[in-house]
Motif scaffolding. Structure first.
Motif, short mmCIF file in Angstrom:
data_model
loop_
_atom_site.label_atom_id
_atom_site.label_comp_id
_atom_site.label_asym_id
_atom_site.label_seq_id
_atom_site.Cartn_x
_atom_site.Cartn_y
_atom_site.Cartn_z
N VAL A 56 0.97 -1.18 -0.14
CA VAL A 56 0.01 -0.04 0.04
C VAL A 56 1.06 1.28 0.12
CG1 VAL A 56 -1.74 1.31 1.17
CG2 VAL A 56 -1.65 -1.16 1.17
N VAL A 57 0.78 1.84 -1.01
CA VAL A 57 1.53 3.40 -1.14
C VAL A 57 0.79 4.59 -1.53
CG1 VAL A 57 3.84 2.08 -1.37
CG2 VAL A 57 2.38 2.69 -3.58
N TYR A 58 1.01 5.63 -1.06
CA TYR A 58 0.34 6.88 -1.36
C TYR A 58 1.36 7.68 -2.04
CZ TYR A 58 -1.79 11.35 -0.85
OH TYR A 58 -2.34 12.78 -1.15
N LYS A 59 0.92 8.29 -3.42
CA LYS A 59 1.75 8.51 -4.37
C LYS A 59 1.12 9.44 -5.41
CE LYS A 59 5.61 6.41 -3.02
NZ LYS A 59 6.79 7.26 -2.24
N ARG A 60 2.09 10.36 -5.96
CA ARG A 60 1.47 11.11 -6.99
C ARG A 60 1.66 10.43 -8.31
NH1 ARG A 60 -0.31 16.09 -6.26
NH2 ARG A 60 0.64 16.38 -4.45
N ILE A 61 0.77 10.56 -9.14
CA ILE A 61 1.13 9.84 -10.66
C ILE A 61 1.78 10.74 -11.46
CG2 ILE A 61 -0.30 8.49 -12.44
CD1 ILE A 61 -0.35 7.30 -9.93
N ALA A 62 2.64 10.22 -12.42
CA ALA A 62 3.35 11.02 -13.28
C ALA A 62 2.62 11.08 -14.66
CB ALA A 62 4.74 10.50 -13.35
N PHE A 63 2.26 9.86 -15.02
CA PHE A 63 1.37 9.96 -16.45
C PHE A 63 0.35 9.26 -16.23
CE2 PHE A 63 6.34 9.77 -17.12
CZ PHE A 63 6.55 10.88 -17.65
N LYS A 64 -0.32 9.14 -17.74
CA LYS A 64 -1.73 8.48 -17.70
C LYS A 64 -1.11 6.80 -17.63
CE LYS A 64 -5.21 9.35 -20.20
NZ LYS A 64 -6.03 9.43 -19.10
N TYR A 65 -1.96 5.99 -17.28
CA TYR A 65 -1.84 4.47 -17.07
C TYR A 65 -1.70 4.28 -18.56
CZ TYR A 65 -2.82 -0.28 -16.86
OH TYR A 65 -2.87 -1.61 -17.16
N LYS A 66 -0.35 3.24 -18.60
CA LYS A 66 0.09 2.79 -19.71
C LYS A 66 0.16 1.26 -19.72
CE LYS A 66 3.14 6.41 -20.71
NZ LYS A 66 4.50 6.93 -21.17
N ALA A 67 -0.64 0.44 -20.75
CA ALA A 67 -0.77 -1.22 -20.34
C ALA A 67 0.59 -1.84 -20.46
CB ALA A 67 -1.69 -1.53 -21.46
N ASP A 68 1.59 -1.19 -21.27
CA ASP A 68 2.85 -1.79 -21.55
C ASP A 68 3.52 -1.70 -20.40
OD1 ASP A 68 2.60 0.88 -22.25
OD2 ASP A 68 4.42 0.40 -23.85
N LYS A 69 3.50 -0.59 -19.58
CA LYS A 69 4.46 -0.04 -18.53
C LYS A 69 3.91 -0.16 -17.29
CE LYS A 69 7.56 2.75 -21.27
NZ LYS A 69 8.11 4.03 -21.43
N GLY A 70 2.49 0.47 -17.09
CA GLY A 70 1.82 0.49 -15.65
C GLY A 70 1.78 1.81 -15.42
N LEU A 71 2.29 2.22 -13.92
CA LEU A 71 2.12 3.72 -13.70
C LEU A 71 3.51 4.21 -13.06
CD1 LEU A 71 -1.21 3.46 -11.43
CD2 LEU A 71 -0.94 4.60 -13.57
N LYS A 72 3.64 5.42 -13.41
CA LYS A 72 4.86 5.99 -12.80
C LYS A 72 4.58 6.76 -11.47
CE LYS A 72 9.12 8.64 -13.87
NZ LYS A 72 9.91 9.16 -14.76
N LEU A 73 5.01 6.56 -10.44
CA LEU A 73 4.71 7.08 -8.90
C LEU A 73 5.80 8.10 -8.71
CD1 LEU A 73 3.39 4.00 -7.00
CD2 LEU A 73 2.39 5.33 -8.91
N LEU A 74 5.35 9.23 -8.14
CA LEU A 74 6.14 10.24 -7.73
C LEU A 74 5.97 10.46 -6.25
CD1 LEU A 74 5.42 12.67 -10.61
CD2 LEU A 74 7.40 11.24 -10.54
N ASP A 111 1.60 -5.91 -11.75
CA ASP A 111 1.79 -6.15 -10.15
C ASP A 111 0.41 -5.18 -9.39
OD1 ASP A 111 3.90 -7.42 -10.31
OD2 ASP A 111 5.39 -5.98 -9.99
N ILE A 112 -0.25 -4.42 -10.37
CA ILE A 112 -0.85 -3.41 -9.69
C ILE A 112 -2.48 -4.20 -9.61
CG2 ILE A 112 -2.44 -1.58 -9.95
CD1 ILE A 112 -0.72 -0.49 -12.00
N LEU A 113 -2.86 -4.11 -8.00
CA LEU A 113 -4.16 -4.87 -7.63
C LEU A 113 -5.33 -3.87 -7.75
CD1 LEU A 113 -2.55 -6.93 -4.77
CD2 LEU A 113 -2.90 -7.65 -7.15
N GLU A 114 -5.04 -2.91 -7.13
CA GLU A 114 -5.97 -1.63 -6.74
C GLU A 114 -5.59 -0.23 -7.14
OE1 GLU A 114 -9.32 -4.02 -3.78
OE2 GLU A 114 -7.96 -2.43 -2.92
N VAL A 115 -6.29 0.71 -7.36
CA VAL A 115 -5.88 2.28 -7.38
C VAL A 115 -7.14 2.89 -6.56
CG1 VAL A 115 -5.27 4.11 -8.62
CG2 VAL A 115 -4.65 1.53 -9.55
N TRP A 116 -6.72 3.64 -5.89
CA TRP A 116 -7.65 4.70 -5.28
C TRP A 116 -7.55 5.97 -5.20
CZ3 TRP A 116 -11.83 2.42 -2.40
CH2 TRP A 116 -11.87 0.72 -2.36
N GLN A 117 -8.38 6.90 -5.76
CA GLN A 117 -8.01 8.48 -5.84
C GLN A 117 -8.19 9.02 -4.56
OE1 GLN A 117 -10.07 10.69 -8.79
NE2 GLN A 117 -8.62 12.43 -8.50
N ALA A 118 -7.10 9.78 -4.14
CA ALA A 118 -7.22 10.61 -2.80
C ALA A 118 -8.14 11.54 -2.93
CB ALA A 118 -5.78 11.01 -2.41
#
Length: 260
Positions: A179-197, A212-219
């Motif tokens: 479980v991590v709380y981060k800022r998202i750098a780019f839109k989701y990419k199916a070939d890469k996933g998410l870049k977290l800042l 690797d991603i199981l769930e995503v929740w917007q703060a």
């Protein structure tokens, strides 16, 4: 659970395993395998997750799909895939906000889709969060300062990962990072996933693969026992820097007018 019995039997035979061989792989008794395949007993959630991993399936596929020779798995990494989400409701049939404390975050990776596990989490409600599905996560570490460790982030469930907005903060649940709380750098990419800042720039950004991603929740809000401190009085150094910046801005405007 009727699909599970048939699926277990089909998958075992397709892999060419006897009931004893499969039992050895799972660390259970052969008699239990027979009971599961004949619907005389139901495997517990932890065992089901091991079985799903063993066959390279999701829990949703193992429990709900009819797996046979005509069945095809859902392509991985599709942000719009339907996901199983366990929730709880109050006496008025309104969704609760379940709290995932830091101490429970490791268990959440195994139990996030288990209704029994979710039902055991602390829960509450807030009048401003009645439309939608929300969960609260206690954060740890200083990677998102000025938000302090121990703060509780209230976040809304994101079903379609294509809706994730760059620059916004999210709670991301992944197999490797938990479980991590981060800022998202780019839109989701199916070939890469998410870049977290991290807002704390001493931490480097990193990618979380889509697999690797199981769930995503917007703060949406946070709760903290540490109240904001008043802004410090300006020092001579800060005042000097402000004056210098103003002079630089004025000079730029004057030079531009002279050129025009």
């Amino acid at each position: 659970m009727s699909n599970i019995a048939n699926n277990l039997k089909y998958l075992r035979k397709k892999k060419g395993l006897t009931q004893q061989q499969f039992a050895d792989e799972m660390g259970i008794k052969r008699a239990s395998v027979g009971a599961y395949e004949e619907s005389r007993a139901e495997p517990k959630y932890e065992l089901l997750t091991r079985i799903a991993d063993f066959y390279g399936l999701t829990m949703d596929e193992l429990a709900n799909d009819t797996i046979n020779d005509k069945w095809k798995p859902t392509p991985r990494g599709n942000a719009a895939n339907v996901r199983v989400l366990s929730i709880t409701v109050d006496g008025e049939n309104k969704e609760n906000i379940e709290l995932v404390p830091v101490k429970a975050s490791a268990g959440y990776l195994n139990g996030y889709a288990d209704p029994e596990y979710i039902a055991e989490l602390p829960k509450f409600s807030l009048p401003m969060f009645r439309q939608g599905t929300y969960r609260a996560f206690e954060i740890k570490g200083d990677s998102m300062l000025p938000l302090q460790p121990g703060s509780v982030v209230i976040a809304e469930y994101v079903e379609n990962w294509n809706d994730i907005k760059p620059g916004h903060t999210y709670v991301v649940i992944s197999r490797n990072d938990g479980v991590v709380y981060k800022r998202i750098a780019f839109k989701y990419k199916a070939d890469k996933g998410l870049k977290l800042l991290s807002d704390n720039k001493t931490y480097d950004p990193y990618w979380v693969p889509a697999s690797d991603i199981l769930e995503v929740w917007q703060a949406k809000a946070y709760i903290s026992t540490q109240l904001p401190q008043p802004s410090p009085e300006p020092t001579m150094e800060t005042l000097t820097a402000m004056v210098a910046q103003m002079q630089k801005t004025i000079s730029t405007v004057v030079d531009k007018r002279q050129v025009d």
